[in-house]
Design a protein around this motif. Structure first.
Motif, PDB file in Angstrom:
ATOM      1  N   ARG A  60       0.837  -1.208   0.000  1.00 40.51           N
ATOM      2  CA  ARG A  60       0.000   0.000   0.000  1.00 40.51           C
ATOM      3  C   ARG A  60       0.868   1.253   0.000  1.00 40.51           C
ATOM      4  O   ARG A  60       0.570   2.240  -0.686  1.00 40.51           O
ATOM      5  CB  ARG A  60      -0.913  -0.007   1.238  1.00 40.51           C
ATOM      6  CG  ARG A  60      -1.838   1.221   1.315  1.00 40.51           C
ATOM      7  CD  ARG A  60      -2.929   1.130   0.279  1.00 40.51           C
ATOM      8  NE  ARG A  60      -3.757   2.332   0.264  1.00 40.51           N
ATOM      9  CZ  ARG A  60      -3.616   3.344  -0.593  1.00 40.51           C
ATOM     10  NH1 ARG A  60      -2.667   3.299  -1.516  1.00 40.51           N
ATOM     11  NH2 ARG A  60      -4.416   4.394  -0.540  1.00 40.51           N
ATOM     12  N   GLY A  67       2.105   1.793  -3.472  1.00 36.17           N
ATOM     13  CA  GLY A  67       1.131   1.934  -4.544  1.00 36.17           C
ATOM     14  C   GLY A  67       1.107   0.757  -5.485  1.00 36.17           C
ATOM     15  O   GLY A  67       0.783   0.887  -6.670  1.00 36.17           O
ATOM     16  N   ARG A  90       2.579   2.197 -12.717  1.00 35.69           N
ATOM     17  CA  ARG A  90       3.092   3.544 -12.431  1.00 35.69           C
ATOM     18  C   ARG A  90       3.210   3.817 -10.940  1.00 35.69           C
ATOM     19  O   ARG A  90       3.784   4.835 -10.547  1.00 35.69           O
ATOM     20  CB  ARG A  90       2.181   4.600 -13.067  1.00 35.69           C
ATOM     21  CG  ARG A  90       2.154   4.559 -14.593  1.00 35.69           C
ATOM     22  CD  ARG A  90       1.408   5.755 -15.140  1.00 35.69           C
ATOM     23  NE  ARG A  90       0.019   5.778 -14.680  1.00 35.69           N
ATOM     24  CZ  ARG A  90      -0.688   6.887 -14.475  1.00 35.69           C
ATOM     25  NH1 ARG A  90      -0.129   8.070 -14.672  1.00 35.69           N
ATOM     26  NH2 ARG A  90      -1.951   6.820 -14.084  1.00 35.69           N
ATOM     27  N   GLN A  91       2.635   2.948 -10.101  1.00 34.73           N
ATOM     28  CA  GLN A  91       2.590   3.155  -8.648  1.00 34.73           C
ATOM     29  C   GLN A  91       2.131   4.580  -8.340  1.00 34.73           C
ATOM     30  O   GLN A  91       2.665   5.258  -7.463  1.00 34.73           O
ATOM     31  CB  GLN A  91       3.972   2.858  -8.026  1.00 34.73           C
ATOM     32  CG  GLN A  91       4.365   1.395  -8.131  1.00 34.73           C
ATOM     33  CD  GLN A  91       5.715   1.065  -7.533  1.00 34.73           C
ATOM     34  OE1 GLN A  91       6.676   1.815  -7.718  1.00 34.73           O
ATOM     35  NE2 GLN A  91       5.805  -0.045  -6.830  1.00 34.73           N
ATOM     36  N   ILE A  92       1.100   5.014  -9.062  1.00 32.15           N
ATOM     37  CA  ILE A  92       0.658   6.399  -9.023  1.00 32.15           C
ATOM     38  C   ILE A  92       0.082   6.798  -7.668  1.00 32.15           C
ATOM     39  O   ILE A  92       0.129   7.967  -7.279  1.00 32.15           O
ATOM     40  CB  ILE A  92      -0.374   6.667 -10.158  1.00 32.15           C
ATOM     41  CG1 ILE A  92      -0.623   8.167 -10.332  1.00 32.15           C
ATOM     42  CG2 ILE A  92      -1.672   5.920  -9.886  1.00 32.15           C
ATOM     43  CD1 ILE A  92       0.574   8.930 -10.794  1.00 32.15           C
ATOM     44  N   ASP A  93      -0.455   5.822  -6.916  1.00 37.80           N
ATOM     45  CA  ASP A  93      -1.087   6.138  -5.637  1.00 37.80           C
ATOM     46  C   ASP A  93      -0.205   5.760  -4.450  1.00 37.80           C
ATOM     47  O   ASP A  93      -0.697   5.481  -3.358  1.00 37.80           O
ATOM     48  CB  ASP A  93      -2.445   5.422  -5.533  1.00 37.80           C
ATOM     49  CG  ASP A  93      -3.352   6.060  -4.492  1.00 37.80           C
ATOM     50  OD1 ASP A  93      -3.281   7.289  -4.310  1.00 37.80           O
ATOM     51  OD2 ASP A  93      -4.130   5.321  -3.842  1.00 37.80           O
ATOM     52  N   GLY A  94       1.111   5.767  -4.683  1.00 40.69           N
ATOM     53  CA  GLY A  94       2.046   5.441  -3.603  1.00 40.69           C
ATOM     54  C   GLY A  94       3.386   6.082  -3.842  1.00 40.69           C
ATOM     55  O   GLY A  94       3.556   6.912  -4.741  1.00 40.69           O
ATOM     56  N   ASP A 106       0.401  -1.570  -9.478  1.00 35.25           N
ATOM     57  CA  ASP A 106       0.148  -0.564 -10.506  1.00 35.25           C
ATOM     58  C   ASP A 106       1.488  -0.267 -11.162  1.00 35.25           C
ATOM     59  O   ASP A 106       2.460   0.053 -10.478  1.00 35.25           O
ATOM     60  CB  ASP A 106      -0.437   0.716  -9.908  1.00 35.25           C
ATOM     61  CG  ASP A 106      -0.590   1.828 -10.923  1.00 35.25           C
ATOM     62  OD1 ASP A 106      -0.837   1.520 -12.111  1.00 35.25           O
ATOM     63  OD2 ASP A 106      -0.440   3.010 -10.544  1.00 35.25           O
ATOM     64  N   ASP A 152      -3.940   5.765   4.219  1.00 36.31           N
ATOM     65  CA  ASP A 152      -5.367   5.838   3.918  1.00 36.31           C
ATOM     66  C   ASP A 152      -5.801   7.297   3.849  1.00 36.31           C
ATOM     67  O   ASP A 152      -4.981   8.194   3.903  1.00 36.31           O
ATOM     68  CB  ASP A 152      -6.200   5.062   4.945  1.00 36.31           C
ATOM     69  CG  ASP A 152      -5.800   5.383   6.398  1.00 36.31           C
ATOM     70  OD1 ASP A 152      -5.842   4.471   7.216  1.00 36.31           O
ATOM     71  OD2 ASP A 152      -5.446   6.558   6.680  1.00 36.31           O
TER      72      ASP A 152
END
Length: 380
Positions: A36, A39, A44-48, A42, A380
């Protein structure tokens, strides 16, 4: 949930460094937290905080060592990008430089002559890295004149000695196949001569000519050769099965998740251009090398791969030794320089042979490291 973390560039890699107290105990909860944080999954690991590349999607968990002879403990994790995987069975020589800097900033180790020596328990292997970090008035230096291939600029030189890592993966010695050269029957290639070395990671060395490739070609050229990638995957699979490193049932998933075993394509020294267009003359290097694992060529060269390559090059009848134009002499200490996609790197090695056994008293790699950020990451 919040996690205090540092982003540190160690050698030609980059990773998140987290104190052991910030993560759950070993198990699924810890793995889920790390994924988490990065990210993953993904590409691109855009959310991490992951770097969307195997060289920049790495984690180091730092804590107190349980060994009386060590100052700090360092656990390395290779974090997947598009696949939710974590490899806790490998080691990273480049990130080890970041672990040394992290520990030095905590005042760990002993100081002598303007340098702090830190004994690092490498938790993945149970072996010890001896690191030397230059400092002034108790603070690690931020300015230096040492440069490494694949990293812009210069910095203070951090020395990492991996002399304790012979046989660290399988505990069967430096040559787990029992010989310096072995022959594999690979589909569509036939019989292939390789050298398998267990030194800081599990390495397979193969002649470039046997694969009909030129390591001096660009990474894009090598990566786009689907036939070559299939051959390299088959080599990894063959060695992993024959050594019992993976079982047949878990082979496919482990080859996609684990860095080990790594395949290194070795050629004799000749002039080439790095991926950023820098010209490397033939006389500046001893070997031309490229490294492959988990479906990708490395944009630089693994620190552990450099250590394994240099040690093997100092031992007669290995694949790396056979590619040296100027063979190593009978002196115990050698310097081996490698040309890779990011530039060049040198390793100081001292190997002696007594009654067929090889003893490594030095396997030292110079790196630089820099803290890029200290802060709070949000899950989160």
């Amino acid at each position: 949930m919040e996690v205090i973390t540092q982003i540190i560039r160690g050698g030609s890699s980059k990773g998140l460094f987290i104190d052991q107290s910030e993560v759950p105990p070993v198990g699924p909860e810890r793995d889920a937290m790390i994924l988490r944080l990065f990210g993953t999954p993904d590409r691109r690991q855009i959310d991490g905080l992951g770097g969307a590349d195997k060289l920049t999607s790495k984690v180091a968990i730092i804590g107190p060592s349980k060994r009386a002879d060590c100052d700090v403990s360092y656990l390395f994790g290779q974090v997947g990008t598009e696949h939710p995987t974590l490899d806790w069975q490998s080691n990273c020589g480049n990130i080890s430089a970041g672990a040394a800097l992290y520990a030095a900033n905590q005042g760990l180790g002993t100081v002598s002559g303007g340098c702090r020596t830190i004994r690092i328990e490498q938790n993945n292997t149970g072996r010890v890295i001896v690191a030397t970090v230059p400092e002034t008035n108790g603070v690690p230096n931020k300015v230096g004149d040492f440069s490494i291939g694949g990293v812009p600029g210069q910095g203070p030189k951090i020395d990492l000695d991996f002399k304790d890592f012979s046989g660290s993966c399988l505990n069967r010695g430096l040559f787990p196949c029992g010989e310096r050269r072995t022959y594999l029957n690979i589909p569509r290639l036939g019989e292939l001569e390789v050298t398998v070395v267990d030194m800081a990671n599990l390495h397979i060395f193969v002649h470039a000519s046997d694969l009909c490739v030129r390591p001096s070609d660009s990474l894009d050229t090598l990566q786009s050769d689907r036939g070559l990638l299939k051959h390299l995957d088959n080599i990894r699979a063959k060695v992993a099965l024959e050594l019992g490193f993976f079982s047949a049932a878990e082979l496919k998933v482990n080859l996609s998740r684990n860095m080990n075993p790594l395949v290194h394509i070795v050629d004799s020294a000749h002039g080439y251009y790095t991926d950023n267009g820098q010209s490397i003359p033939r006389g500046d290097i001893d070997l031309l090398v490229r490294s492959y694992s988990r479906g990708q060529f490395s944009k630089a060269y693994p620190g552990t791969g450099a250590v394994g390559t240099a040690v093997a090059a100092c031992i007669k009848h290995t694949v790396p030794f056979s590619k040296l134009k100027q063979k190593v002499n009978d002196q115990h200490q050698q310097q081996i320089s490698l040309g890779h996609p990011g530039g060049k790197m040198s390793i100081e090695v001292s190997v002696s042979e007594i009654e067929g056994m090889h003893y490594i008293s030095q396997a030292q790699l110079g790196r630089t490291a820099r803290i890029l950020m200290t802060g709070v990451a949000y899950l989160d």
